[in-house]
Design an enzyme around this catalytic site. Structure first.
Site, PDB file in Angstrom:
ATOM      1  N   HIS A 617       0.820  -1.219   0.000  1.00  0.00           N
ATOM      2  CA  HIS A 617       0.000   0.000   0.000  1.00  0.00           C
ATOM      3  C   HIS A 617       0.851   1.266   0.000  1.00  0.00           C
ATOM      4  O   HIS A 617       0.318   2.361  -0.225  1.00  0.00           O
ATOM      5  CB  HIS A 617      -0.978  -0.007   1.175  1.00  0.00           C
ATOM      6  N   ASP A 668      -0.837  -7.593   1.344  1.00  0.00           N
ATOM      7  CA  ASP A 668      -0.209  -6.266   1.394  1.00  0.00           C
ATOM      8  C   ASP A 668       1.306  -6.420   1.533  1.00  0.00           C
ATOM      9  O   ASP A 668       1.876  -6.214   2.610  1.00  0.00           O
ATOM     10  CB  ASP A 668      -0.793  -5.472   2.567  1.00  0.00           C
ATOM     11  N   SER A 762       4.387   2.074   8.125  1.00  0.00           N
ATOM     12  CA  SER A 762       3.881   1.118   7.134  1.00  0.00           C
ATOM     13  C   SER A 762       5.023   0.385   6.442  1.00  0.00           C
ATOM     14  O   SER A 762       6.011   0.992   6.023  1.00  0.00           O
ATOM     15  CB  SER A 762       3.035   1.836   6.086  1.00  0.00           C
TER      16      SER A 762
END
EC number: 3.4.21.-
Length: 811
Positions: A617, A668, A762
């Protein structure tokens, strides 16, 4: 009418006439009675005559009214007949003329002259048949090789009730019949005055007014190209002053065209549509591609024959071509095979559509016959991002039709693996047919085939009936969509003692200390065992009972493969970290900082000399998809300063997991290939990757690291932060997030919150320390609700759920 007539005559019979006043002599005498009675008698006779004529008048009136009604109905019915426009597109071959390059330029005098004559011929041909009554208009819009091929469209204005009667096949038959009737005729035929039309070279297709409008919008930027055998032709880019362009492509008669599209910009909004004919006919659309697709940076499309059209629609204005087009003719590939499978259970080969991974062509038909060595086996087909579903009644399959053992199935693109298991009940074998039912196609289809044991389809695992896959059973994760792999489990994610079905934790198995009543947890620890959910598979495909035997310093596999590739997971000497502490230099030597123009965007982890792993992402915006934007820093601790141990790299390749879904965050994970190998040091070294069977026990304390915000909504941290988190049972986390947690995810954190990852973390690593002292990568920071909120956990990409793809790419 009779009453009215009678009432008008009544005064004559009842009112006697009286002489006006007096007579000539002025004496006022009455008229003679005889005269009065005679007049009355005459009136009665006339009345009776009129009465006899009344029926005749009524009959005539009724006839007039009926005739008027019939005429009115006829004329109104005639006017109510709806006329509709029926549009046709096609081509015809002229034998007595030859194609020249002048005919490719619409502005040339040669093109205008030839077009005028060809259009006259086309109109005369149509009006010479029974179609002439309905002729409306026609146009010849281009020419091609063969010796001369005319491409045209025409419109017939026909009654609506005849619309279905005049199908393209019927119209073509009428025109061919007309051409054949005049082949040997000595009489003068207008349409043969200048053109010798080949009846066998006539093609008529169904079109629409919308198709003609789309064609006309491209004629200002029309390009015709003929590509010969063995030639690869790069096409000239679009005219950026135009809003739409058309490439009309033609090749040798017995070959098929293959178009290659390569996107050259990171971001655009252009649309390209490929057609299996010379113009943009919607019913002959092969595929459409949009906007510099990152999922398909290169697309190859096959036509069913030697003609293809490509239509471009402008998106964003750019001085650079957003794509490169090239075309080549290729030979037809047979798609038939006869195979006899070996007596083994692994994958034995691959079946695919012609020129895979090119889009399969319209009219593709494949037939594969496979014979199994014994009725003990069934046939397994393993698909990648493609599944088979039962065909709905009377609806065509838009992504390929499959026929297997008299079952009709439709192909469907999905972001998951899938397997079709076919029981075998006869020694004759199984025939599998694949057909493209419509012109619209898709990426080429590839399927791995092999055998499975019909009495035990998934040894040591659970057969998921939803997708045909073998999945781990009773491991605490619902791998099957219906969750049946986690039902009726005596010992979930633990070891079951043989003696009394007691459950003990997996780390106690083969640890040298008997925990089961009769010590069954310590049996067969030095020998191979049947493969199961938690057994480690060695390179020789044997399995060992000991859980998590990788890199623990003791060879457990006969071939020693459990102790290979172990230069990882060791700390040096010593976007989302909430409640953490500052890390020291070399403490987390696999930690990566992914930056764009000097700004930290995401975290990552070094897993091999040229590979960094992170979250997919991080690149979901088109503006972040280009490798040239990114710089990877390793050995970094402080964002605002450098120290001698840190190094930087550019990115040569960026690979997102092919099943990644932005909305659900499933799969992801992304891999970055560095532009040169790392030089390992105390500050830079990779983390260990777990095997698929590696078990990270719920409740285990692990660590996350990164430069993310120290609080929700706050700025990123200048120093690399670290924080310990606890692994959470899958059922609990799934319930908290309303069952949005997939088998490729795991959760970590605390009920009270406070310790969590946050914005900027992330893609950063979640690592767990093994008993050997080595650190294994358990997850990647993916998503969650807020940062450190009570009763909400952080959600991470589960590395064991995507390890097969990682190993396939890296090795």
């Amino acid at each position: 009418m009779l009453l009215l007539f009678h009432s008008k005559r009544m005064p004559v019979a009842e009112a006697p006439q009286v002489a006006g006043g007096q007579g000539d002599g002025g004496d006022g005498e009455e008229a003679e009675p005889e005269g009065m009675f005679k007049a009355c008698e005459d009136s009665k006779r006339k009345a009776r005559g009129y009465l006899r004529l009344v029926p005749l008048f009524v009959l005539l009136a009724l006839l007039v009214l009926a005739s008027a009604g019939v005429l009115l109905w006829y004329f109104l019915g005639y006017k109510a007949e709806v006329m509709v426009s029926q549009v046709y597109s096609g081509s015809l071959r002229v034998l007595n003329r030859h194609f020249s390059q002048d005919l490719t330029r619409r502005e040339s005098s040669a093109f205008r002259s030839e077009t005028a004559k060809a259009q006259k011929m086309l109109k005369e041909l149509i009006t010479s048949t029974r179609l002439g009554t309905y002729y409306n208009s026609s146009s010849v819009y281009s020419f091609g090789e063969g010796p001369l091929t005319c491409f045209f469209w025409f419109i017939l204005q026909i009654p609506e009730h005849r619309r279905l009667m005049l199908s393209p096949e019927v119209v073509q038959a009428l025109l061919v019949e007309e051409l054949l009737s005049t082949v040997n005729s000595s009489a003068a035929v207008p349409y043969r005055a200048e053109y010798e039309v080949d009846p066998e070279g006539l093609v008529i297709l169904e079109a629409s007014v919308k198709d003609i409008a789309a064609l006309n919008s491209t004629l200002g930027c029309y390009r015709y190209s003929y590509v010969g055998q063995g030639q690869v032709l790069r096409l000239k880019g679009p005219d950026h002053l135009a809003s739409s362009c058309l490439w009309h492509l033609q090749g040798p008669k017995d070959l098929m065209l293959k178009l290659r599209l390569e996107w050259t910009l990171a971001e655009c909004r252009d649309r390209l549509a490929m057609y299996d004919v010379a113009g943009p006919l919607e019913k002959r659309l092969i595929t459409s591609v949009y906007g510099c697709s990152r999922q398909e940076p290169v697309v190859e499309v096959l036509a069913s024959g030697a003609i293809m059209a490509v239509v471009w629609k402008k998106g964003l204005h750019s001085y650079y071509d957003p794509f490169v087009l090239s075309v080549q003719p290729v030979v037809f590939q047979a798609c038939e095979v006869n195979l006899t499978l070996d007596n083994r259970l692994d994958s034995q080969g691959v079946l695919s559509t012609p020129y895979f991974p090119s889009y399969y062509s319209p009219q593709t038909h494949c037939s594969w016959h496979l014979t199994v060595p014994s009725l003990d086996y069934g046939l397994a087909l393993w698909f990648d991002a493609y599944a088979l579903r039962r065909q709905k009644y009377d609806l065509p399959c838009t992504q390929g039709q499959w026929t297997i053992q008299n079952r009709r199935l439709c192909g469907l693109r999905i972001l998951q693996p899938y397997a079709e298991r076919i029981p075998v009940v006869a020694t004759a074998g199984i025939t599998i047919n694949f057909t493209s039912q419509i012109s619209l196609t898709g990426p080429g289809v590839r399927v791995h085939y092999g055998l499975y044991n019909q009495s035990d389809p998934c040894p040591g695992e659970f057969l998921c009936s939803v997708n045909g896959l073998c999945v781990p059973a009773c491991d605490g994760v619902k791998d099957c969509p219906n969750g049946l792999d986690e039902r009726n489990c005596v010992c979930r994610a633990t070891f079951q003692c043989k003696e009394d079905s007691t459950c003990i934790s997996l780390p106690k198995v083969c640890d040298g200390q008997p925990d089961c009543l009769n010590g069954s947890d310590e049996e067969q620890c030095q020998e191979g065992v049947p493969c199961g959910t938690f057994t480690f598979q060695c390179e020789d495909r044997s399995c060992v009972k000991k859980p998590n035997p990788q890199c623990d310093g003791r060879p457990d596999c006969r071939d020693g493969s459990d102790e290979e590739h172990c230069d990882c997971g060791l700390q040096g000497p010593s976007s989302r970290i909430v409640g953490g502490a500052v890390s020291s230099e070399g403490e987390w030597p696999w930690q990566a900082s992914l930056q764009v123009r000097g700004r930290h965007i995401c975290g990552g982890a070094l897993i091999a000399d040229r590979w960094v792993i992170t979250a997919a992402h991080c690149f979901q915006e088109d503006s972040m998809a280009s490798t040239v934007l990114w710089t990877v820093f390793l050995g970094k601790v402080w964002q605002n300063s450098r120290w001698p141990g840190e190094v930087s790299f550019k990115v040569s390749r960026l690979l997102l997991h092919p099943y990644h879904e932005e909305d659900s965050h499933d799969y992801d994970v992304a891999l970055l290939q560095l532009d040169h190998p790392v030089v390992r040091s105390a500050a830079v070294r990779p983390v260990c990757l777990p095997a698929r069977s590696h078990f990270f026990e719920p409740g285990l304390h692990c660590w996350i690291t990164g430069w993310g915000a120290l609080r929700e909504g706050g700025p990123i941290s200048n120093a690399l932060q670290k924080v310990d988190v606890q692994l959470i049972p899958q059922d609990l986390c799934s319930e908290v997030y309303r069952y949005q947690v997939t088998p490729r995810m795991l959760c970590a954190g605390y009920r009270k919150g406070k310790k969590d990852a946050c914005q900027g973390d992330s893609g950063g690593p979640l690592v767990c320390k093994a008993l050997s002292g080595r650190w294994f990568l358990a997850g990647l920071v993916s998503w969650g609700l807020g940062c450190g909120r009570p009763n909400y956990f952080g959600v991470y990409t589960r590395i064991t759920g995507v390890i097969s793809w990682i190993q396939q790419v890296v090795t």
